[in-house]
Design an enzyme around this catalytic site. Structure first.
Site, PDB file in Angstrom:
ATOM      1  CB  THR A  81      43.537  39.534  34.524  1.00  0.00           C
ATOM      2  OG1 THR A  81      43.809  40.604  35.041  1.00  0.00           O
ATOM      3  CG2 THR A  81      43.967  39.825  33.140  1.00  0.00           C
ATOM      4  CB  VAL A  83      35.337  39.155  40.818  1.00  0.00           C
ATOM      5  CG1 VAL A  83      33.838  39.456  40.410  1.00  0.00           C
ATOM      6  CG2 VAL A  83      35.286  38.724  42.302  1.00  0.00           C
ATOM      7  NE  ARG A 116      50.352  43.276  38.259  1.00  0.00           N
ATOM      8  CZ  ARG A 116      49.926  44.303  38.781  1.00  0.00           C
ATOM      9  NH1 ARG A 116      50.922  45.123  38.993  1.00  0.00           N
ATOM     10  NH2 ARG A 116      48.646  44.492  39.417  1.00  0.00           N
ATOM     11  CB  CYS A 129      30.398  37.952  48.832  1.00  0.00           C
ATOM     12  SG  CYS A 129      31.831  38.263  49.764  1.00  0.00           S
ATOM     13  CB  SER A 172      38.014  31.444  46.323  1.00  0.00           C
ATOM     14  OG  SER A 172      36.520  31.201  46.608  1.00  0.00           O
ATOM     15  N   GLY A 173      37.354  33.991  48.632  1.00  0.00           N
ATOM     16  CA  GLY A 173      36.876  35.174  48.737  1.00  0.00           C
ATOM     17  C   GLY A 173      38.152  36.234  49.167  1.00  0.00           C
ATOM     18  CG  HIS A 230      31.205  33.262  51.527  1.00  0.00           C
ATOM     19  ND1 HIS A 230      32.477  32.929  51.262  1.00  0.00           N
ATOM     20  CD2 HIS A 230      31.393  34.677  51.197  1.00  0.00           C
ATOM     21  CE1 HIS A 230      33.535  33.679  50.991  1.00  0.00           C
ATOM     22  NE2 HIS A 230      32.599  34.806  50.994  1.00  0.00           N
TER      23      HIS A 230
HETATM   24  P1  A2P Z   1      46.258  42.184  36.525  1.00  0.00           P
HETATM   25  O1  A2P Z   1      45.995  40.751  36.604  1.00  0.00           O
HETATM   26  O2  A2P Z   1      46.923  42.984  35.587  1.00  0.00           O
HETATM   27  O3  A2P Z   1      47.122  42.368  38.018  1.00  0.00           O
HETATM   28  P2  A2P Z   1      42.242  39.641  42.289  1.00  0.00           P
HETATM   29  O4  A2P Z   1      41.169  40.320  43.112  1.00  0.00           O
HETATM   30  O5  A2P Z   1      41.692  38.428  41.779  1.00  0.00           O
HETATM   31  O6  A2P Z   1      43.440  39.595  42.756  1.00  0.00           O
HETATM   32  O7  A2P Z   1      42.068  40.737  40.949  1.00  0.00           O
HETATM   33  C1  A2P Z   1      42.457  41.936  40.696  1.00  0.00           C
HETATM   34  C2  A2P Z   1      42.056  42.650  39.199  1.00  0.00           C
HETATM   35  O8  A2P Z   1      42.496  43.990  39.328  1.00  0.00           O
HETATM   36  C3  A2P Z   1      43.247  41.956  38.293  1.00  0.00           C
HETATM   37  O9  A2P Z   1      42.411  41.914  36.885  1.00  0.00           O
HETATM   38  C4  A2P Z   1      44.421  43.130  38.218  1.00  0.00           C
HETATM   39  O10 A2P Z   1      45.164  42.951  37.125  1.00  0.00           O
HETATM   40  C5  A2P Z   1      43.458  44.365  38.424  1.00  0.00           C
HETATM   41  N1  A2P Z   1      44.281  45.270  38.804  1.00  0.00           N
HETATM   42  C6  A2P Z   1      45.181  45.314  40.131  1.00  0.00           C
HETATM   43  N2  A2P Z   1      45.909  46.460  40.006  1.00  0.00           N
HETATM   44  C7  A2P Z   1      45.377  47.297  38.898  1.00  0.00           C
HETATM   45  C8  A2P Z   1      45.786  48.400  38.384  1.00  0.00           C
HETATM   46  N3  A2P Z   1      46.743  49.315  38.877  1.00  0.00           N
HETATM   47  N4  A2P Z   1      45.387  49.025  37.163  1.00  0.00           N
HETATM   48  C9  A2P Z   1      44.326  48.080  36.435  1.00  0.00           C
HETATM   49  N5  A2P Z   1      43.923  46.816  37.152  1.00  0.00           N
HETATM   50  C10 A2P Z   1      44.622  46.422  38.284  1.00  0.00           C
END
Ligand code: A2P
Length: 346
Positions: free
Chosen positions: A26, A29, A54, A144, A174-175, A257
């Site tokens: 989600t 990346v 979540r 990256c 966005s990085g 970048h």
């Molecule tokens: P979630 O969307 O459920 O929070 P970004 O770097 O764009 O913030 O994305 C981080 C990604 O890592 C998201 O898909 C997020 O899911 C996932 N993530 C963050 N914490 C956890 C966790 N404890 N277990 C599994 N996935 C996680």
């Protein structure tokens, strides 16, 4: 039956339609990984989307079909052949070994394993053969800015022998994930309306400004991001003596970048010979006709696979040296695409 990490990895070369999992599906990346798998017609068997509790139960679309997002657990990897991780270093450290133990090849986008001797650090256009030697069942995706810089430098290294790099990066918000984009938007709106604001993601105002800090500072005055270019560059190019000095800068650009590079070589170089060195190389395109306003800018590479290089010229200070400007989409070639390309070469 073999059960050590990497045991099933060894047979992967024969696997035509692997079962792929995306950890962090989600995230910025993760979503791009899904897009890359779809756009590149990756020969998937099954696809599993994993994220935090979540997001469990949310639906994401892949090739026109809805797929449920599942909560990541240590048991998520039964039957998975390739696990693409992009949920941060902590999650990679905690769950990566579980995925490898279950027989999946882990392709990890975080910095958790990059400098581990038992973990290859791979850019498919540069060192694809390194992906074969993965005793821990883990392959790391480089930083990256390092990927984008090396896409421009590797063909020159092949032609002239790279000795040293001095670079300054211009890194998009966005990085820093979705929060970086929101911070830039909120500050621009606040300024337009004459309202006060407090920087949260960045140490200083990012709107209408540039910030010479990406990641945290180390004791020698360089940031961690700047040292990644040194350490990862040496590992990927297999050049332990490579000298690198880098200043990484955050700029109010949404995506892609840019890096300004002075590179010194073992052998004599000039701009024409450098441009010729890119002929036939994939993933990097020369865009270099400055008198006609033709040079790469971040908007040119956003959402694109290829990195673009321009402003190629002989450096006036050092011998055997060139100056150049390279731009690439850091979410795509700098992260998701590179990971999917690694999966393709397995
Ligand atoms: P979630 O969307 O459920 O929070 P970004 O770097 O764009 O913030 O994305 C981080 C990604 O890592 C998201 O898909 C997020 O899911 C996932 N993530 C963050 N914490 C956890 C966790 N404890 N277990 C599994 N996935 C996680």
């Amino acid at each position: 039956m073999l059960s050590a990490p990497g045991a099933r990895n060894a047979g992967l070369e024969k696997m035509n339609h692997p079962h792929v999992a995306i950890v962090g599906a989600t995230g910025a990346v993760g979503v791009e990984m899904l897009l890359c798998l779809e756009q590149r017609n990756f020969p998937l068997g099954k696809l599993k989307l994993l994220a935090s509790a979540r997001s469990a139960g949310k639906q994401m679309t892949f090739r026109g079909q809805k797929i449920l997002v599942e909560e990541l657990t240590h048991d998520s990897f039964q039957g998975v052949d390739i696990a693409l991780f992009s949920a941060g270093g902590g999650i990679s450290l905690e769950y990566g070994p579980s995925a490898a133990a279950a027989g999946a090849v882990v392709i990890d986008n975080s910095s958790a394993f990059r400098m581990d001797d038992g973990v290859p650090l791979v850019v498919p256009e540069i060192n694809p053969e390194a992906a074969k030697n993965r005793p821990r069942g883990i392959i790391a995706n480089p930083n990256c800015t390092t990927i984008i810089s090396l896409m421009a430098l590797a063909p020159l290294h092949e032609a002239f022998g790279l000795r040293s790099i001095i670079a300054s990066s211009y890194q998009a918000v966005s990085g820093s994930g979705a929060q970086g984009i929101i911070e830039l938007e909120e500050q621009m709106t606040a300024i337009a309306n004459g309202q006060p604001f407090t920087p949260k993601v960045y140490p200083r105002q990012i709107a209408f400004n540039v910030i010479p800090q990406v990641d945290s500072f180390t004791e020698n005055g360089y940031t961690k991001e700047e040292l990644k270019m040194l350490n990862e560059g040496r590992k990927i190019l297999d050049l332990p003596e490579l000298r690198v000095s880098c200043t990484c800068v955050r700029v109010p650009v949404y995506r892609s970048h840019s890096v300004s590079i002075t590179a010194q070589f073992e052998r004599p170089v000039n701009a024409d010979a450098a441009r010729a060195a890119y002929a036939g190389k994939s993933g990097i395109e020369v865009v270099d006709d400055p008198t006609n306003k033709i040079f790469p800018v971040p908007l040119d590479t956003t959402g694109k696979d290829d990195c673009l290089v321009g402003r190629i010229r002989k450096n006036l200070v050092f011998g055997n040296a060139l100056d150049l400007w390279v731009v690439g989409d850091q979410v795509r070639k700098g992260a998701a695409l590179n990971a999917v390309q690694i999966a393709e070469i397995l």
